[in-house]
Design an enzyme around this catalytic site. Structure first.
Site: not given
Length: 793
Positions: A481, A484-486, A488, A601
């Protein structure tokens, strides 16, 4: 003498009449005449007659008690009273009406009812004027559903695509005439993606653009309004209690580039440029003479026609994306490019965390550049456009390479001189000053431009090579998936242990701050309902976190979508267990861990499910550690996810434990319904998921809200109780929401009698809007959307 006595009696009677109206309600048989008013319970708003400046006309309106010249709603805006006579009262048929001096009705709420009622009108502390049946409490009409020119906190603007019904702001004709003016403003979803729009007599005047909504938090946490004035400007104001005035926070349109289609088709606007309009690369002015004179209406045309299979894409950074986008939810940005390239009619694409993929197939109009916010747009060009730049690119590459070599040699000489003079200790210091990134040992990470070492305890240090091998060089087949972080990825180590590898993307809206925050927070936590961090990797420009692998992926992957095979496994017992598990994880964060943490979040994609379907909260990049004496914190940088943000956080930047409770309440209702809050809309009832839950529960039909596949009379009481708990969590005021330990006691049955929840503030719409350059995720409802004190760019 007798005349004075008569005047005195009149004054006394008037005082008595005024005193009888010092509550917040107007009952049948009571009339309000100028200067009488009724005031909300906390004396924030008043209902009464007012006269605009430079006129003798009078209108019934709602205004601030402390700023009576600020009128927020007008009843008889196109039928003014021409003299000092007139009154407002309740008619025999239960409507609120305004009468002129001859007792003729000049304005009415026009509610039709088939049964006798005992009506009462009440002005609330939100500024909402409500007509309701006193016995049942049913709302028959409210001013919030009929706005004039001002959007207030808690008010909604909406559009139903199926029926075309809209709730809009309408400007005054001018500063002295509240009649309906030329400009209207509200939510528009007809172009494919929800956006704020202002129309001038039906023509587009300004639009916010998709994915470019931002919050701008005022310095105080007081009252905020958004006014559409008679010139077509949307003005955001905040009440300055210290100075007793309204401060302008933002104003749109703010410059020439905000005018709709300023540079025409395929033209881009930059307010700081000279001229402000330019053509996209690969395009040229349609009319050179007009373009040279500063008339950009006809825009630009393509130089070389597309060849479909051989085309490429030009990346344009930080834009208000063009109008008429066609959205397509996707969690992987690369998928957007592949789909656009495979469709010969697709001329551009973009990706936004809120929306997913956006595609354009006709024309690109109304784009402008931003300094920091905005979305990257990829415009399709003929392969020949790229070939013509090959030689120039080669020169640039050679120049940059030579320059880099020269600078490197100079830095090496400087470093060698420093080493020679100061020894090895100075050598290490100079490397840090030069901004290098390195690992000191297995327990500390020193990062570029960071002056502190962050202790990650006994977590394992992984090498980039080790992780690349484990994920088959980060192959797309191993992609689990994207957040927002990047991205996985699933990985398998040499010892056959499965891991989840979270790799910071170079294009991520998050960055070093969120990476370090997650390391600091989660490395100090350990609970069966929190995902376990196994280690980290920081090499060169790579920043990677390694977690335990969750074979059943995330809650949203399992819960949403009617064709999802895993959804059939989520019966009521399993869903109830997941709800309690998430609650226990939140309780640990709020109360039981050695740190007091607000997650900020919470959403289905941040709840992972292990092999036994036990929920584990993940993604602590936005988490905040609270001090012992803090009960809430205010921030100007609102982060989190649209649809799960508590009202006080999204609108005022205030977050607390109760902010997480609100998000948990949304999660509870989503798990029960099996639908995503930001994508659900009930066409029949014109309600959002939260609004639908409230209506069905309050009408004693809670089981109808439950997803059909799990709805059962045998477990009806338990399910309806869970809906009530969810509604208690999503109440507007943080003070009304239960603490997480109380929620768990309710879920377990330790607390038998539940309080009655107040109606959610977003019960009649899609949800709230997302924030600025902070994290924005999830898609908008296709039917209705709430706008609550926001700025659009």
């Amino acid at each position: 003498m007798s005349r004075r006595i008569t005047q005195l009696i009149v004054l006394i009677l008037q005082s008595i009449a005024c005193m009888s109206l010092q509550n917040d309600t107007l009952s049948a048989g009571v009339m309000i005449r100028h200067p009488q008013t009724i005031a909300s319970q906390k004396q924030i708003y008043k209902l009464g007659f007012f006269t605009p400046p430079n006129t003798t006309n009078r209108y019934l309106g709602i205004f601030f008690a402390f700023s009576q010249e600020t009128v927020v709603w007008v009843a008889n805006r196109d039928t003014p009273l021409k003299d000092s006579s007139g009154a407002v009262t309740l008619s025999r048929d239960g409507n609120l009406i305004v009468l002129d001096g001859t007792n003729q009705t000049i304005w009415s709420t026009n509610v039709t009812t088939t049964s006798p009622i005992n009506p009462v009108v009440q002005i609330l502390d939100t500024g909402n004027l409500v007509l309701r049946e006193e016995a049942s409490g049913d709302t028959l009409w409210e001013s919030f559903s009929h706005p004039t020119d001002i959007l207030m906190q808690g008010m909604t603007l909406s559009q139903n695509v199926k029926t075309g019904k809209q709730s809009l702001l309408t400007s005054w004709k001018n500063a002295t005439d509240p009649g309906i003016g030329s400009f209207t403003g509200g939510l528009d979803v007809t172009s494919g993606i929800p956006q704020l729009v202002i129309w001038n007599e039906g023509r587009l005047h300004w639009r916010s653009g998709a994915g470019n909504f931002i919050y701008s938090t005022p310095q105080n946490n007081g009252l905020v309004t958004l006014t559409l004035n008679s010139s077509g400007c949307a003005i955001r104001k905040a009440w300055n209690g210290a100075e007793k005035r309204w401060d302008v926070v933002a104003e749109y349109p703010e410059n020439e580039c905000d005018g709709y289609g300023k540079c025409g088709p395929f033209g881009n606007c930059n307010a700081l440029g000279s001229p402000i309009c330019t053509c996209f690369r690969g395009f040229e002015p349609t009319n050179e003479d007009e373009w040279g004179r500063g008339n950009w209406t006809n825009g630009c045309r393509r130089r070389n026609q597309l060849q479909c299979g051989d085309d490429g894409f030009e990346r344009l950074r930080r834009l208000k994306v063009p109008d008429f986008a066609k959205p397509s939810p996707s969690r992987v940005q690369d998928e957007c490019r592949t789909r656009c390239l495979g469709n010969c009619s697709c001329i551009a694409y973009a990706y936004d965390n809120n929306i997913g993929c956006m595609f354009w197939s006709d024309t690109l109009i109304d784009t402008r550049e931003f300094d920091s916010v905005g979305v990257d747009l990829y415009v399709r060009l003929s392969a020949s456009e790229f070939d013509s730049h090959t030689e120039r690119k080669l020169y640039i590459i050679i120049g940059v390479t030579v320059g880099f070599v020269c600078i490197s040699v100079m830095m090496f000489i400087a470093w060698w001189l420093i080493v020679k003079r100061k020894g090895n200790r100075a050598q290490d210091s100079s490397i840090m000053e030069a901004g290098q990134m390195f690992m000191t040992d297995s327990t500390a990470i020193v990062l570029k431009n960071e002056s502190k070492e962050v202790n990650i305890g006994d977590l394992t240090k992984f090498t980039f090579e080790m992780l690349a091998n484990a994920t088959n060089q980060f192959h797309v087949d191993n992609l689990l998936g994207r957040g927002g972080f990047g991205p996985v990825y699933k990985g398998v180590l040499a010892n056959k242990k499965e891991i989840a590898v979270k790799r910071l993307s170079a294009e991520s809206g998050q960055g070093m701050q969120e990476f370090m925050n997650e390391v600091i927070v989660i490395s100090k936590l350990q609970h069966r309902n929190l995902v376990k961090l196994l280690g980290g990797c920081v090499e060169k420009e790579e920043k990677i976190l390694i977690y335990e692998y969750m074979p059943n992926k995330s809650l949203d992957a399992c819960l949403f979508g009617s064709t999802n095979p895993t959804k059939k496994l989520l019966d009521w017992n399993m869903r109830s267990s997941i709800i309690e598990g998430i609650g226990r994880g939140i309780l640990y964060l709020h109360r039981d861990s050695r740190l007091r943490i607000i997650h900020r979040d919470l959403k289905p994609s941040n709840v992972l499910l292990d092999q036994g379907w036990n929920p584990k909260i993940s993604d602590f990049g936005m988490a905040r550690i609270f001090g012992g004496n803090e009960d809430h914190v205010s921030t100007a940088r609102v982060v989190g996810t649209y649809g799960y943000m508590a009202p006080e956080y999204g609108m005022e930047g205030r977050f607390s434990e109760k902010s997480d409770v609100y998000s948990f309440g949304v999660l509870i209702l989503e798990i029960i319904k099996g639908k995503k809050n930001t994508r659900y809309f009930n066409d029949e009832l014109s309600l959002s998921l939260i609004g639908c839950a409230w209506k069905m529960w309050s009408e004693g039909d809670g089981l109808s809200f439950v997803e059909e596949s799990i709805a059962s009379r045998e477990t009806e009481e338990e399910m309806v109780r869970c809906i009530q708990i969810g509604l208690l969590c999503v109440q507007e005021s943080p003070n009304n929401r239960p603490a997480i330990q109380t929620v768990l006691s309710m879920l377990s049955g330790e607390i038998v009698e539940l309080p009655v929840p107040k109606q959610p503030v977003f019960a009649e719409n899609g949800s709230t809007l997302g924030p600025n350059g902070s994290t924005q995720q999830n898609v908008y409802s296709n039917n209705e959307l709430t706008l609550s004190v926001l700025d659009g760019r």
